[in-house]
Design a protein around this motif. Structure first.
Motif, PDB file in Angstrom:
ATOM      1  N   ARG A   1      89.300  50.061  31.484  1.00  0.00           N
ATOM      2  CA  ARG A   1      90.574  50.529  31.493  1.00  0.00           C
ATOM      3  C   ARG A   1      90.612  52.050  32.072  1.00  0.00           C
ATOM      4  NH1 ARG A   1      91.663  48.825  25.572  1.00  0.00           N
ATOM      5  NH2 ARG A   1      89.631  49.712  25.535  1.00  0.00           N
ATOM      6  N   LEU A   2      89.950  52.762  31.717  1.00  0.00           N
ATOM      7  CA  LEU A   2      89.694  54.225  31.977  1.00  0.00           C
ATOM      8  C   LEU A   2      89.385  54.482  33.508  1.00  0.00           C
ATOM      9  CD1 LEU A   2      87.998  56.146  28.854  1.00  0.00           C
ATOM     10  CD2 LEU A   2      90.664  55.701  29.678  1.00  0.00           C
ATOM     11  N   ASP A   3      88.269  53.529  33.718  1.00  0.00           N
ATOM     12  CA  ASP A   3      87.699  53.587  35.275  1.00  0.00           C
ATOM     13  C   ASP A   3      89.260  53.060  36.247  1.00  0.00           C
ATOM     14  OD1 ASP A   3      85.446  53.776  34.161  1.00  0.00           O
ATOM     15  OD2 ASP A   3      84.681  51.838  34.629  1.00  0.00           O
ATOM     16  N   ARG A   4      89.885  52.001  35.820  1.00  0.00           N
ATOM     17  CA  ARG A   4      91.018  51.746  36.571  1.00  0.00           C
ATOM     18  C   ARG A   4      91.987  52.861  37.077  1.00  0.00           C
ATOM     19  NH1 ARG A   4      90.975  46.991  34.540  1.00  0.00           N
ATOM     20  NH2 ARG A   4      92.292  47.657  32.907  1.00  0.00           N
ATOM     21  N   SER A   5      92.121  53.391  35.716  1.00  0.00           N
ATOM     22  CA  SER A   5      93.248  54.573  35.607  1.00  0.00           C
ATOM     23  C   SER A   5      92.588  55.716  36.496  1.00  0.00           C
ATOM     24  CB  SER A   5      93.449  54.968  34.498  1.00  0.00           C
ATOM     25  OG  SER A   5      94.772  56.083  34.438  1.00  0.00           O
ATOM     26  N   ALA A   6      91.250  56.148  36.606  1.00  0.00           N
ATOM     27  CA  ALA A   6      90.863  57.195  37.207  1.00  0.00           C
ATOM     28  C   ALA A   6      90.871  56.886  38.758  1.00  0.00           C
ATOM     29  CB  ALA A   6      89.592  57.435  36.844  1.00  0.00           C
ATOM     30  N   LYS A   7      90.390  55.809  39.117  1.00  0.00           N
ATOM     31  CA  LYS A   7      90.538  55.301  40.511  1.00  0.00           C
ATOM     32  C   LYS A   7      91.903  55.420  41.228  1.00  0.00           C
ATOM     33  CE  LYS A   7      88.265  51.724  42.261  1.00  0.00           C
ATOM     34  NZ  LYS A   7      87.742  50.337  42.343  1.00  0.00           N
ATOM     35  N   GLU A   8      92.643  54.664  40.229  1.00  0.00           N
ATOM     36  CA  GLU A   8      94.502  54.924  40.997  1.00  0.00           C
ATOM     37  C   GLU A   8      94.880  56.353  41.076  1.00  0.00           C
ATOM     38  OE1 GLU A   8      98.532  53.935  38.732  1.00  0.00           O
ATOM     39  OE2 GLU A   8      97.111  52.412  38.796  1.00  0.00           O
ATOM     40  N   ALA A   9      94.338  57.219  40.113  1.00  0.00           N
ATOM     41  CA  ALA A   9      94.853  58.834  40.308  1.00  0.00           C
ATOM     42  C   ALA A   9      94.280  59.127  41.425  1.00  0.00           C
ATOM     43  CB  ALA A   9      94.618  59.357  38.911  1.00  0.00           C
ATOM     44  N   LEU A  10      92.644  58.994  41.608  1.00  0.00           N
ATOM     45  CA  LEU A  10      91.972  59.757  42.897  1.00  0.00           C
ATOM     46  C   LEU A  10      92.887  59.053  44.109  1.00  0.00           C
ATOM     47  CD1 LEU A  10      89.897  61.693  43.827  1.00  0.00           C
ATOM     48  CD2 LEU A  10      88.141  59.829  43.546  1.00  0.00           C
ATOM     49  N   SER A  11      93.062  57.907  44.095  1.00  0.00           N
ATOM     50  CA  SER A  11      93.594  57.315  45.349  1.00  0.00           C
ATOM     51  C   SER A  11      94.914  57.957  45.849  1.00  0.00           C
ATOM     52  CB  SER A  11      93.765  55.922  45.286  1.00  0.00           C
ATOM     53  OG  SER A  11      95.114  55.764  44.247  1.00  0.00           O
ATOM     54  N   LYS A  12      95.574  58.686  45.037  1.00  0.00           N
ATOM     55  CA  LYS A  12      96.927  59.572  45.444  1.00  0.00           C
ATOM     56  C   LYS A  12      96.656  61.124  45.494  1.00  0.00           C
ATOM     57  CE  LYS A  12      99.519  56.400  42.542  1.00  0.00           C
ATOM     58  NZ  LYS A  12      99.997  55.975  41.229  1.00  0.00           N
ATOM     59  N   TRP A  13      95.490  61.465  45.462  1.00  0.00           N
ATOM     60  CA  TRP A  13      95.102  62.981  45.479  1.00  0.00           C
ATOM     61  C   TRP A  13      94.976  63.047  47.378  1.00  0.00           C
ATOM     62  CZ3 TRP A  13      90.546  65.294  42.262  1.00  0.00           C
ATOM     63  CH2 TRP A  13      91.053  65.009  40.883  1.00  0.00           C
TER      64      TRP A  13
END
Length: 98
Positions: A56-68
């Motif tokens: 679940r943390l992995d998914r949230s981190a990936k989603e955030a980085l995709s917006k950087w």
């Protein structure tokens, strides 16, 4: 592709990951290490989890980085694609003193 640590590249738009309240209630913490490619346009693509502690943390981190968005790396004055490794921490605040 040249590979760099994210500290060598400058983001001009950084989105914090969502720390799901259920994970906070479960006291789930960890660090997610991600690989990605910063393109000539400064957007991050090809994001993969290199190391994580909770899916679940992995998914949230990936989603955030995709917006950087980054200022693109350059070579000889021309924008280039760059491989990066980014680590995103999920750390709970210490409990307030009694």
């Amino acid at each position: 592709f040249p590979t760099r640590r994210s500290s060598e590249l400058v983001p001009h738009r950084k989105v914090d990951p969502r720390y799901d309240p259920a994970l906070i209630a479960e006291h789930v913490q960890g660090r997610v290490q991600l690989y990605g490619v910063i393109g000539r346009d400064g957007h991050v693509s090809s994001i993969e989890v290199l190391r994580g502690d909770d899916e679940r943390l992995d998914r949230s981190a990936k989603e955030a980085l995709s917006k950087w968005e980054f200022y693109p790396a350059t070579r000889n004055g021309e924008p280039i694609d760059v491989d990066v490794v980014v680590e995103i921490p999920f750390v709970l605040a210490p409990p307030p003193p009694k």
